[in-house]
Design a protein around this motif. Structure first.
Motif, PDB file in Angstrom:
ATOM      1  N   THR A 109     109.396  40.748  32.509  1.00  0.00           N
ATOM      2  CA  THR A 109     110.627  41.588  32.507  1.00  0.00           C
ATOM      3  C   THR A 109     110.532  42.481  33.824  1.00  0.00           C
ATOM      4  O   THR A 109     110.440  43.027  34.407  1.00  0.00           O
ATOM      5  N   ASP A 110     111.890  42.679  34.311  1.00  0.00           N
ATOM      6  CA  ASP A 110     112.057  43.718  35.491  1.00  0.00           C
ATOM      7  C   ASP A 110     111.726  44.976  34.924  1.00  0.00           C
ATOM      8  O   ASP A 110     111.253  45.885  34.334  1.00  0.00           O
ATOM      9  N   THR A 169     116.811  39.734  31.188  1.00  0.00           N
ATOM     10  CA  THR A 169     115.764  39.893  32.347  1.00  0.00           C
ATOM     11  C   THR A 169     115.184  41.449  32.364  1.00  0.00           C
ATOM     12  O   THR A 169     114.539  41.697  32.717  1.00  0.00           O
ATOM     13  N   LYS A 170     115.921  42.093  31.410  1.00  0.00           N
ATOM     14  CA  LYS A 170     115.581  43.569  31.008  1.00  0.00           C
ATOM     15  C   LYS A 170     114.534  43.530  29.483  1.00  0.00           C
ATOM     16  O   LYS A 170     114.346  42.468  28.926  1.00  0.00           O
ATOM     17  N   ALA A 171     114.139  44.792  29.456  1.00  0.00           N
ATOM     18  CA  ALA A 171     113.215  45.036  28.193  1.00  0.00           C
ATOM     19  C   ALA A 171     113.314  44.930  26.897  1.00  0.00           C
ATOM     20  O   ALA A 171     112.775  44.186  26.326  1.00  0.00           O
ATOM     21  N   TYR A 213     109.320  54.599  27.715  1.00  0.00           N
ATOM     22  CA  TYR A 213     108.286  54.086  27.657  1.00  0.00           C
ATOM     23  C   TYR A 213     108.511  52.504  28.286  1.00  0.00           C
ATOM     24  O   TYR A 213     109.372  52.963  28.985  1.00  0.00           O
ATOM     25  N   VAL A 214     107.817  51.542  28.515  1.00  0.00           N
ATOM     26  CA  VAL A 214     107.485  50.312  29.107  1.00  0.00           C
ATOM     27  C   VAL A 214     107.963  49.535  28.040  1.00  0.00           C
ATOM     28  O   VAL A 214     106.815  49.783  27.463  1.00  0.00           O
ATOM     29  N   ALA A 215     108.126  48.626  28.473  1.00  0.00           N
ATOM     30  CA  ALA A 215     107.439  46.926  27.749  1.00  0.00           C
ATOM     31  C   ALA A 215     106.409  46.207  28.286  1.00  0.00           C
ATOM     32  O   ALA A 215     106.489  46.590  29.604  1.00  0.00           O
ATOM     33  N   TYR A 270     113.320  48.772  19.654  1.00  0.00           N
ATOM     34  CA  TYR A 270     113.904  47.809  20.413  1.00  0.00           C
ATOM     35  C   TYR A 270     113.303  46.519  20.106  1.00  0.00           C
ATOM     36  O   TYR A 270     113.812  46.074  20.860  1.00  0.00           O
ATOM     37  N   GLY A 271     113.148  46.237  18.697  1.00  0.00           N
ATOM     38  CA  GLY A 271     112.399  44.968  18.893  1.00  0.00           C
ATOM     39  C   GLY A 271     111.690  44.051  19.692  1.00  0.00           C
ATOM     40  O   GLY A 271     111.854  43.389  20.003  1.00  0.00           O
ATOM     41  N   ILE A 272     110.954  44.990  20.597  1.00  0.00           N
ATOM     42  CA  ILE A 272     109.595  44.219  21.292  1.00  0.00           C
ATOM     43  C   ILE A 272     108.453  45.032  20.866  1.00  0.00           C
ATOM     44  O   ILE A 272     108.653  46.905  20.890  1.00  0.00           O
ATOM     45  N   ALA A 273     107.143  44.286  21.761  1.00  0.00           N
ATOM     46  CA  ALA A 273     106.471  44.973  22.481  1.00  0.00           C
ATOM     47  C   ALA A 273     106.011  46.594  23.748  1.00  0.00           C
ATOM     48  O   ALA A 273     106.421  45.640  24.591  1.00  0.00           O
TER      49      ALA A 273
END
Ligand SMILES: [Fe+2]
Length: 329
Positions: free
Chosen positions: A249-250, A53-55, A242-244, A124-127
């Motif tokens: 996500t949570d 559930t995390k970024a 930063y935020v996802a 981080y491997g995410i947007a």
């Protein structure tokens, strides 16, 4: 990469721009290098269902270079100009600067730089996007007034993702090492309840080769601190949030902790925009994806989840201040 909430065109009341600073120039001020090592949340002992559930499943990186020599020189100069605005953060940090991106255009442009964001995104491997609340951009910690106090006590952050960068040269500072715990925040809470802090055998103190080097951190999930100084040297670090972009996500924020530390002229508006952005994303997904169903309760649950962050923001703002959490010295 994208934008969560655009950086405001207007400063909050009472903030003035520094009048003696260069323009931020990525070609001149950045020197981005990839970290050699990435540690995952699973390595710290988090279970898969909690990670899901995390970024991002990433916990932390080894130190990597962000700024050129010239960029490091400019940042140190700006940090020294901004030092006059330091304040304490409850019991946790003695000397801290918030809202620096409303005072320094160079700092604002570094902290919202697309080059830097893209670099962090690869780690981080995410947007991701620069944090929706500008108070979380370019946060700085300064040395305490006495060497008896840790610069910042053991804690996890009030936001999901950040990088921690050395502003002063670590070689010039005796002590004050950044450390993180090779365990979960649940373990840190158990230790704290027993009057203990993370044992040295289970902590990592990354070697920062110089100023302008940073580590990427999943700040909400990795328990960390800046340890005590051994002599009262100038020691400045910068934390950029930063935020996802994926609002499913949570939230991974504790904005109510900010009531006791941040300027209310900025905080409540930023907090409302952050909550509105999160709910906007979730409502948009609901409009696109909600299937036909007679299951009224399932539909209510989807709607409630879509506006949960806004609901929580309203409740927490109404309830007022809470203490800033930490796990001790
Ligand atoms: Fe932190």
């Amino acid at each position: 990469m994208g934008t969560a909430v655009p950086f405001p065109q207007m400063q909050p009341p009472g903030y003035e721009w520094l009048d003696d600073e260069p323009s931020f120039d990525p070609a001149l001020h950045l020197h981005l290098e990839a970290p050699s090592e990435i540690i995952m949340l699973a390595d710290l002992g988090y279970p898969d269902d909690e990670i899901a559930t995390k970024a991002t499943p990433v916990a932390a990186s080894s130190p990597f270079r962000v700024l050129s020599d010239e960029g490091s020189r400019v940042l140190l100069d700006i940090a020294r100009q901004l030092r006059r605005y330091v304040r304490p953060a409850g019991e946790r940090i003695e000397n801290m600067l918030r809202g620096g991106c409303y005072r320094s255009r160079w700092l604002r442009d570094l902290c919202t730089s697309e080059d830097v964001t893209a670099h962090l995104e690869a780690i981080y491997g995410i947007a991701i996007a620069p944090h929706a609340m500008p108070l979380h951009l370019g946060h700085m910690n300064f040395e305490p007034n006495s060497i008896d106090n840790a610069i910042d006590k053991w804690h996890h952050d009030t936001l999901p993702l950040d990088f921690v960068m050395m502003v002063t040269d670590p070689a010039d500072v005796d002590g004050g090492r950044f450390e993180y715990f090779l365990g979960t925040k649940h373990e840190a809470a158990e230790l704290s309840a027993a009057g203990q802090t993370p044992p040295a055998a289970r902590t990592v103190a990354p070697d920062f080769p110089g100023p302008g080097y940073a580590i990427a951190l999943h700040g909400d999930m990795v328990v960390h601190r800046a340890g005590p100084l051994l002599s009262l040297d100038e020691r400045i670090s910068m934390v950029n949030g930063y935020v996802a972009l994926d609002t499913a996500t949570d939230d991974q924020s504790r904005s109510s902790d900010l009531i006791v530390i941040d300027d209310h002229e900025a905080l409540y508006t930023e907090w409302a925009k952050m909550a509105a952005w999160r709910s906007q994303g979730r409502l948009a997904s609901l409009i696109e994806e909600l299937p036909f169903t007679a299951d009224k309760d399932a539909v209510i649950a989807e709607l409630e989840s879509a506006i949960a962050d806004t609901q929580r923001a309203i409740e927490e703002m109404r309830a007022g201040k809470s203490n800033m959490d930490h796990y001790g010295g």
